[in-house]
Enzyme design. Structure first.
Site, PDB file in Angstrom:
ATOM      1  N   ARG A  74       0.904  -1.122   0.227  1.00 13.74           N
ATOM      2  CA  ARG A  74      -0.250  -0.400   0.065  1.00 13.74           C
ATOM      3  C   ARG A  74       0.851   1.281   0.371  1.00 13.74           C
ATOM      4  NH1 ARG A  74      -2.523   2.832   4.907  1.00 13.74           N
ATOM      5  NH2 ARG A  74      -3.853   4.250   3.616  1.00 13.74           N
ATOM      6  N   HIS A  79      -2.003  11.001   0.684  1.00 16.33           N
ATOM      7  CA  HIS A  79      -1.483  10.450   2.566  1.00 16.33           C
ATOM      8  C   HIS A  79      -1.264  12.186   3.127  1.00 16.33           C
ATOM      9  CE1 HIS A  79      -0.498   7.534   5.002  1.00 16.33           C
ATOM     10  NE2 HIS A  79      -0.173   8.303   5.636  1.00 16.33           N
ATOM     11  N   GLU A  82      -6.932   8.710   6.678  1.00  8.03           N
ATOM     12  CA  GLU A  82      -6.846   9.405   7.478  1.00  8.03           C
ATOM     13  C   GLU A  82      -7.576  11.031   7.431  1.00  8.03           C
ATOM     14  OE1 GLU A  82      -3.993   8.917  10.464  1.00  8.03           O
ATOM     15  OE2 GLU A  82      -3.950   6.738  10.401  1.00  8.03           O
ATOM     16  N   ASN A 124      -7.669   2.000   9.840  1.00  7.61           N
ATOM     17  CA  ASN A 124      -5.827   2.276   9.903  1.00  7.61           C
ATOM     18  C   ASN A 124      -6.328   2.847  12.418  1.00  7.61           C
ATOM     19  OD1 ASN A 124      -4.607   2.201   8.211  1.00  7.61           O
ATOM     20  ND2 ASN A 124      -4.263   4.586   8.325  1.00  7.61           N
ATOM     21  N   TYR A 169      -3.839   2.027  16.040  1.00 10.46           N
ATOM     22  CA  TYR A 169      -2.466   1.942  16.690  1.00 10.46           C
ATOM     23  C   TYR A 169      -2.600   2.359  18.144  1.00 10.46           C
ATOM     24  CZ  TYR A 169      -0.184   3.314  12.059  1.00 10.46           C
ATOM     25  OH  TYR A 169      -0.056   3.399  10.816  1.00 10.46           O
ATOM     26  N   GLU A 207      -3.536  -0.404   8.397  1.00  5.47           N
ATOM     27  CA  GLU A 207      -2.116   0.380   8.946  1.00  5.47           C
ATOM     28  C   GLU A 207      -2.541  -0.291  10.728  1.00  5.47           C
ATOM     29  OE1 GLU A 207      -0.600   4.736   8.914  1.00  5.47           O
ATOM     30  OE2 GLU A 207      -1.727   5.219   6.675  1.00  5.47           O
TER      31      GLU A 207
END
Length: 504
Positions: free
Chosen positions: A88, A131, A176, A312, A314, A391
């Protein structure tokens, strides 16, 4: 059954990954390419932001980054060595259309070579159009706070599809948008570094509009070529969280969690999947007149059919409506440049620690949060398309040992534990079809410059030498083992002997 008999049973084998589960890794153009002013490329907002005193840790810039622009074939060879099935990457708007003027053929040629290199290595190209690297010339005309930028994005998307649509089937419009709207235009931490709440809300809506316009344009172009429409997959990637009230019995904490869930999750999910903005968040934003930004027909354009949703993730977030305690440890920040809250209309919300382990970013490690998030999405959004973890990863302070090896045990554990969480979510009904670790390579980590490392491949920033970390080798083993298990299942289906029977 008695405890003794339970203990005597062999451990349960983990459930197999779904057939066709896709294994990959991800990067972003501005973070790895370098060549920031070569072959016709001009400033993106990140090139310009890096020249602002105090904007980037250490005064770092993306000018050279890790020189992927010149080292791309070697980096693709690394992907192949790791067994990646998909890569990606993002195209840079500022390279494809410098200053958002005419198409820069040299810029597109780089991405064409990258796609060919990937296909030659048996790796599926997965392209992200945005991005975060808006041409600086567009920012000087208002950037994402200006509605016209959405239409310029559509034209850029068409230019990229015209060049690569014959070989690229998987297209992500935005990565995002929370970060490139609220964090960029309200908090001021990301480029262009503005602290203007009304502009941030405009950016949020205009990026949604741009997603819809570009998605429709790409589908129209695909329909003009035999076979492309059937192979085309168009989607978007959101960074999503669980907003957990610090004290579920405290009404202020519950309200704070509702607000963060609204601004972080539902202001993106609801218009994209349901064609509406959440009423409670609109009420929170009453003073900013958000509804005036939404023109007739916009929500219909935004609610384009999507073939996948990239997730995504985290960390998740413990949320309170009360001030932090006086002895609370502050989260690390990249620089002391003044910033504001990204959470427009809910700036008072705080994020108290749960005393969990943290990464080098100060983010709490809670793998179960990813499982809970995926299960919640499945339960709450009937129109949810298939999910891909686009991600997931962690920054830690890596040490290169005397033998040149990077024994990044914390990152390895982080990845493996989150993969377990994904597997559990699938077992509970979540339709997750792939996982992309962030990131393939250490790189320019936005406002943190080169101070934080997320890669499963170490980069020496002086020599630019690449070295696979232990986490990268662990991830490669996961991919290999998943492939062996899938092949074995396929052999069983067609009653083909495997192992010693096959060799007899």
């Amino acid at each position: 059954m008695t405890d003794d008999r339970m203990a005597a049973l062999p451990p349960l084998e983990p459930a197999p990954w779904p057939t066709g589960f896709l294994w990959g890794s991800a990067t972003a153009a501005a973070q790895i390419e370098g060549a920031a002013h070569e072959d016709g490329k001009e400033d993106s907002i990140w090139d310009a932001f890096a020249r602002v005193p105090g904007a980037i840790a250490g005064g770092d810039t993306p000018e050279r980054a890790i020189d992927h622009y010149h080292r791309m074939p070697q980096d693709v060879a690394l992907m192949r060595e790791l067994g990646l099935q998909s890569y990606r990457f993002s195209t840079s708007w500022a390279r494809v259309k410098p200053g958002d003027r005419e198409v820069n053929r040299a810029g597109l040629d780089f991405y064409s070579r990258l796609v060919d290199e990937l296909l030659g290595a048996g790796i599926l190209p997965w392209l992200t159009l945005y991005h975060w690297d808006l041409p600086q010339a567009l920012e000087e005309r208002g950037g994402w706070a200006t509605r016209e930028t959405a239409y310029r994005f559509r034209d850029y998307a068409v230019a990229v599809y015209d060049a690569l649509g014959d070989r690229v089937s998987h297209w992500t419009t935005f990565n995002e948008p929370l970060c490139s709207s609220l964090i960029a235009y309200a908090a001021g931490e990301h480029a262009p570094g503005r602290r203007e709440p009304r502009a941030a809300l405009a950016a949020l809506h205009h990026q949604h509009l741009a997603h819809g316009l570009a998605s429709a344009a790409i589908r129209d172009l695909a329909s003009e070529h035999e076979g492309r429409a059937e192979e085309l997959r168009v989607g978007i990637t959101l960074n999503l969280t669980n907003a957990i009230p610090a004290d579920p019995e405290d009404a202020r904490d519950r309200d704070a969690a509702r607000r963060i869930d609204g601004l972080w999750n539902r202001m993106y999910l609801d218009p994209l999947l349901d064609g509406t903005y959440p009423a409670d968040v609109l009420e929170d934003l009453h003073d900013y007149r958000f509804e005036e930004l939404v023109h007739d027909g916009d929500l219909g354009v935004i609610r384009q059919p999507i073939d996948f949703l990239g997730v995504n993730h985290y960390h998740d977030d413990n949320v309170s409506g009360r001030p932090l305690r006086a002895d609370a440890v502050s989260a690390p920040v990249p620089t002391d440049r003044p910033k504001a809250s990204p959470f427009v209309g809910s700036e008072f919300v705080t994020f108290p620690s749960r005393d969990l382990p943290t990464t080098a970013m100060g983010w709490e490690v809670n793998p179960n949060g990813l499982r809970d998030l995926l299960v919640r999405l499945t339960a709450e959004y009937p129109a949810l398309p298939p999910l891909y973890i686009t991600e997931n990863g962690a920054a830690y302070d890596d040490v290169v040992d005397d033998d040149g090896r990077i024994r990044d045990l914390e990152r390895e554990a982080y990845i493996l534990d989150h993969l377990d969480a994904v597997r559990e979510a699938i077992a509970e009904g979540a339709d997750v079809r792939g996982y992309f670790v962030w990131s393939l390579l250490d790189n320019f980590e936005w406002a943190w410059g080169y101070a934080k490392r997320f890669g499963i491949v170490h980069v020496d920033y002086e020599t630019l030498e690449r070295t696979v970390k232990d986490s990268g080798r662990a991830y490669a083993r996961v991919i290999t083992e998943a492939g062996i298990a899938e092949a074995a299942r396929a052999a069983e289906v067609v009653d083909v002997p495997t192992g010693s029977a096959a060799r007899a």
